[in-house]
Design a protein around this motif. Sequence first.
Motif, short mmCIF file in Angstrom:
data_model
loop_
_atom_site.label_atom_id
_atom_site.label_comp_id
_atom_site.label_asym_id
_atom_site.label_seq_id
_atom_site.Cartn_x
_atom_site.Cartn_y
_atom_site.Cartn_z
N LEU A 29 38.52 34.38 34.63
CA LEU A 29 38.40 35.75 33.69
C LEU A 29 39.31 35.34 32.37
CD1 LEU A 29 39.24 38.55 36.21
CD2 LEU A 29 36.98 38.17 35.15
N ALA A 30 40.24 34.64 32.28
CA ALA A 30 41.10 34.47 31.33
C ALA A 30 40.26 33.53 30.11
CB ALA A 30 42.39 33.64 31.65
N GLU A 31 39.56 32.89 30.39
CA GLU A 31 38.63 32.12 29.47
C GLU A 31 37.81 33.14 28.84
OE1 GLU A 31 38.62 29.01 28.78
OE2 GLU A 31 40.47 28.93 30.16
N ARG A 32 37.52 34.29 29.28
CA ARG A 32 36.91 35.37 28.56
C ARG A 32 37.36 36.30 27.78
NH1 ARG A 32 32.61 36.85 33.54
NH2 ARG A 32 32.49 34.70 34.44
N ARG A 33 38.82 36.12 28.12
CA ARG A 33 39.77 37.11 27.15
C ARG A 33 40.50 36.41 26.13
NH1 ARG A 33 36.55 39.99 29.02
NH2 ARG A 33 36.90 41.47 30.60
N ILE A 34 41.15 37.12 25.09
CA ILE A 34 42.04 36.67 24.34
C ILE A 34 43.26 37.22 24.28
CG2 ILE A 34 39.95 35.89 22.64
CD1 ILE A 34 40.45 38.15 21.09
N GLY A 35 44.37 36.95 23.71
CA GLY A 35 45.50 37.70 23.33
C GLY A 35 46.16 37.72 24.79
N GLU A 36 46.93 39.06 24.64
CA GLU A 36 47.72 39.31 25.80
C GLU A 36 47.19 39.22 27.15
OE1 GLU A 36 51.18 42.72 26.78
OE2 GLU A 36 49.29 43.25 25.63
N GLU A 37 45.71 39.86 27.14
CA GLU A 37 45.16 39.83 28.74
C GLU A 37 44.92 38.56 28.88
OE1 GLU A 37 41.73 42.39 29.28
OE2 GLU A 37 42.44 43.90 27.88
N ARG A 38 44.70 37.47 28.23
CA ARG A 38 44.50 36.29 28.75
C ARG A 38 45.59 35.68 29.34
NH1 ARG A 38 41.64 31.49 27.59
NH2 ARG A 38 42.80 29.54 27.12
N GLU A 39 46.80 35.99 28.37
CA GLU A 39 48.08 35.26 28.86
C GLU A 39 48.54 35.94 30.24
OE1 GLU A 39 50.86 36.11 25.87
OE2 GLU A 39 50.13 34.85 24.27
N ILE A 40 48.31 37.22 30.39
CA ILE A 40 48.66 37.77 31.71
C ILE A 40 47.72 36.95 32.76
CG2 ILE A 40 48.45 40.00 33.01
CD1 ILE A 40 49.15 41.45 30.45
N LEU A 41 46.44 36.82 32.37
CA LEU A 41 45.71 36.40 33.65
C LEU A 41 46.19 35.00 34.02
CD1 LEU A 41 42.30 37.86 32.43
CD2 LEU A 41 43.36 38.42 34.69
N LEU A 42 46.50 34.08 33.17
CA LEU A 42 46.74 32.82 33.36
C LEU A 42 48.00 32.80 33.94
CD1 LEU A 42 45.93 31.11 29.99
CD2 LEU A 42 44.65 30.75 32.22
N ALA A 43 49.12 33.72 33.55
CA ALA A 43 50.30 33.79 34.58
C ALA A 43 49.93 34.26 36.08
CB ALA A 43 51.23 34.83 33.92
N LEU A 44 49.09 35.00 36.07
CA LEU A 44 48.84 35.60 37.53
C LEU A 44 48.07 34.01 38.23
CD1 LEU A 44 47.07 38.89 37.21
CD2 LEU A 44 49.30 38.36 38.24
N ALA A 45 47.12 33.29 37.78
CA ALA A 45 46.77 32.17 38.19
C ALA A 45 47.84 31.15 38.44
CB ALA A 45 45.63 31.67 37.25
N ASP A 46 48.89 30.94 37.59
CA ASP A 46 49.87 30.09 37.89
C ASP A 46 50.75 30.59 39.00
OD1 ASP A 46 49.26 28.48 35.57
OD2 ASP A 46 50.81 29.61 34.42
N ALA A 47 50.82 31.98 39.22
CA ALA A 47 51.53 32.36 40.32
C ALA A 47 50.77 31.78 41.70
CB ALA A 47 51.97 33.95 40.50
N GLU A 48 49.47 31.98 41.59
CA GLU A 48 48.70 31.91 42.84
C GLU A 48 48.89 30.26 43.15
OE1 GLU A 48 47.75 34.14 44.64
OE2 GLU A 48 47.40 35.94 43.04
N ARG A 49 49.12 29.54 42.34
CA ARG A 49 49.14 28.06 42.42
C ARG A 49 50.36 27.77 43.09
NH1 ARG A 49 44.86 24.57 42.90
NH2 ARG A 49 43.52 24.73 40.76
#
Length: 361
Positions: free
Chosen positions: A34-54
């Motif tokens: 999903l982050a790959e399809r977003r830009i800006g703040e939403e992308r950063e939030i989604l990537l942070a969620l992915a890091d937490a799941e990792r």
Amino acid sequence: MTNAAEPTPTRAQLRRWRRYLADERAEAAVYRDLAERRIGEEREILLALADAERRHEQHWLELLGDHAKTVPAVSLRTRILGFFARRFGSIFFLALAQRAEGRSPYEADAHATDAMAADERVHAEVVRGLAARGRNRLAGTFRAAVFGANDGLVSNLALVLGIGATGVAPAVVLFTGLAGLLAGALSMAAGEYVSVRSQRELLEASTPDPDSHRALPALDLDANELALVYRARGLDAREADERARAVLASDRPEEASRAHAPAIDEHEEVGSAWRAAFSSFVFFASGAAIPVLPYAIGLTGLTAVLWAALLVGIALVVTGAIVGVLSGASPVKRALRQLGIGYGAAAATYLLGLAFGTTIA
């Protein structure tokens, strides 16, 4: 590797940990996708969620040790989340993920850390915020579409079954259903247009007049009405007076007034009145056409009634589930509620038709 001082995990524990591991990997992958399809703040939030799941994934890897080599397929819940994310966009995934994150099993699992349980609870609120953005973007036209389709399904099914139960000829039922479709669709479109247009006009009436700033240089500093404007916008008397004096003392009062203007409450995005009307017309008509279909293809009597009820029931379940998903509620409960309301209305008119039955040929 598992710590040698700890007891050997049971088969049930290993199965559970493998399932957690698979789900964490899958959820991280969906968030990144999903982050790959977003830009800006939403992308950063989604990537942070992915890091937490990792991070959670790493916890289960350490517990499993060599047993992590045989990780099963992800759970049905996670597969559904991934399917919606890739096929229907982020709003459906985030709405489902909001419920999933809020029902995390980590709080009741002694092998999950307190930090992981806290993460999942906070993730539910993060996802809730992201989902809210998507819901706001869908607000106007989507609301008209969903409710238009639902109204068409229920109202025309009730009309068709009520008329059909009186015993009139199938052709009468068919044309009555078509008339109900057209009349209802036009009424819905007109009502939606008036509603949205009126709401836009009300909001425009509450928006400050940009030309009012031109009057500022001529105002009396000691008895100015600018403070009254600020008080009318929600400031208390002292703050309004201080802000008005600061604006009038400025070398450029017009610019200062814009900078010091009190924030206006944000309203739900209204959208285009014509677009909402068109969407309402089309979706009401599409919903209202379904109960007419059995009669259009030549079915009669109880057979036509049963087929109309079945087709409308399926459509009500689908629309109810969609509303449930997007609202973050249980799609099953919303689907059953829609079905119960629709069938209740249809049953009432059908019984009324039977009570006033006729032998008209």
